[in-house]
Write a protein that holds these residues in place. Structure first.
Motif, PDB file in Angstrom:
ATOM      1  N   THR A  73       0.832  -1.206   0.000  1.00 46.69           N
ATOM      2  CA  THR A  73       0.000   0.000   0.000  1.00 46.69           C
ATOM      3  C   THR A  73       0.868   1.258   0.000  1.00 46.69           C
ATOM      4  O   THR A  73       0.589   2.211  -0.735  1.00 46.69           O
ATOM      5  CB  THR A  73      -0.941  -0.002   1.222  1.00 46.69           C
ATOM      6  N   SER A  74       1.913   1.260   0.813  1.00 46.05           N
ATOM      7  CA  SER A  74       2.817   2.423   0.853  1.00 46.05           C
ATOM      8  C   SER A  74       3.482   2.655  -0.498  1.00 46.05           C
ATOM      9  O   SER A  74       3.583   3.799  -0.960  1.00 46.05           O
ATOM     10  CB  SER A  74       3.901   2.218   1.917  1.00 46.05           C
ATOM     11  N   CYS A  75       3.925   1.580  -1.140  1.00 42.31           N
ATOM     12  CA  CYS A  75       4.546   1.709  -2.463  1.00 42.31           C
ATOM     13  C   CYS A  75       3.550   2.267  -3.474  1.00 42.31           C
ATOM     14  O   CYS A  75       3.906   3.129  -4.288  1.00 42.31           O
ATOM     15  CB  CYS A  75       5.076   0.358  -2.933  1.00 42.31           C
TER      16      CYS A  75
END
Length: 162
Positions: A148-150
């Motif tokens: 999700t962060s990527c």
């Protein structure tokens, strides 16, 4: 000499030891009457009151079928597409897998529309997973956070270039 062990303490042990109480004893005496029962009247078929998807390899639907969840929405469209193809094709099974995933999301939206907030944590069994496979839950959560962060970073980076 082989030593015999006593298993009488196990409930149900030796239940089939008595040949008089064994359903296959004595072996069936073949008389030829088995073929006489092939001339039977077919019972009436289950009434079809909703859309039933069935294999294109069969000329008719099965005698008995489930009708609680007829195909609906986007998942129904994907299912109808899948049933146009033979069961020996990926074009049949992969869309059915996709339709199941879509149906889960449609079910969540349907719950929210009816005013019911689903308890996804409980429904997916995370309490039991946390109790019995804590490391697996942590790894899965960490993986979801990283992915999700990527994705967020990639989307923000692409937005800044414009």
């Amino acid at each position: 000499m082989k030593e015999t062990k006593d298993y009488s303490h196990i409930k149900g042990w030796g239940i089939d030891a008595d040949p008089e109480n064994e359903p296959t004893y004595p072996l069936k005496n073949y008389t030829g009457d088995d073929h006489a029962r092939t001339h039977w009247d077919r019972p009436s078929l289950q009434v079809k009151d909703v859309e039933i998807l069935h294999s294109n390899e069969r000329p008719t639907i099965s005698a008995v079928f489930g009708n609680t969840l007829p195909p609906k929405g986007l998942s129904g469209i994907v299912r109808r597409f899948a049933f146009r193809y033979s069961e020996n094709r990926y074009r049949h099974w992969l869309p059915l897998l996709l339709a199941d995933r879509i149906d889960v999301i449609e079910g969540l939206f349907d719950d929210l529309r009816r005013g019911h907030i689903p308890n996804i944590f409980a429904e997916k069994g995370y309490k039991a997973r946390w109790k019995h496979d804590r490391n697996g839950v942590i790894k899965k959560a960490a993986t979801v956070v990283v992915i999700t962060s990527c994705l967020i970073l990639l989307l923000r980076h692409g937005k800044n270039k414009r």
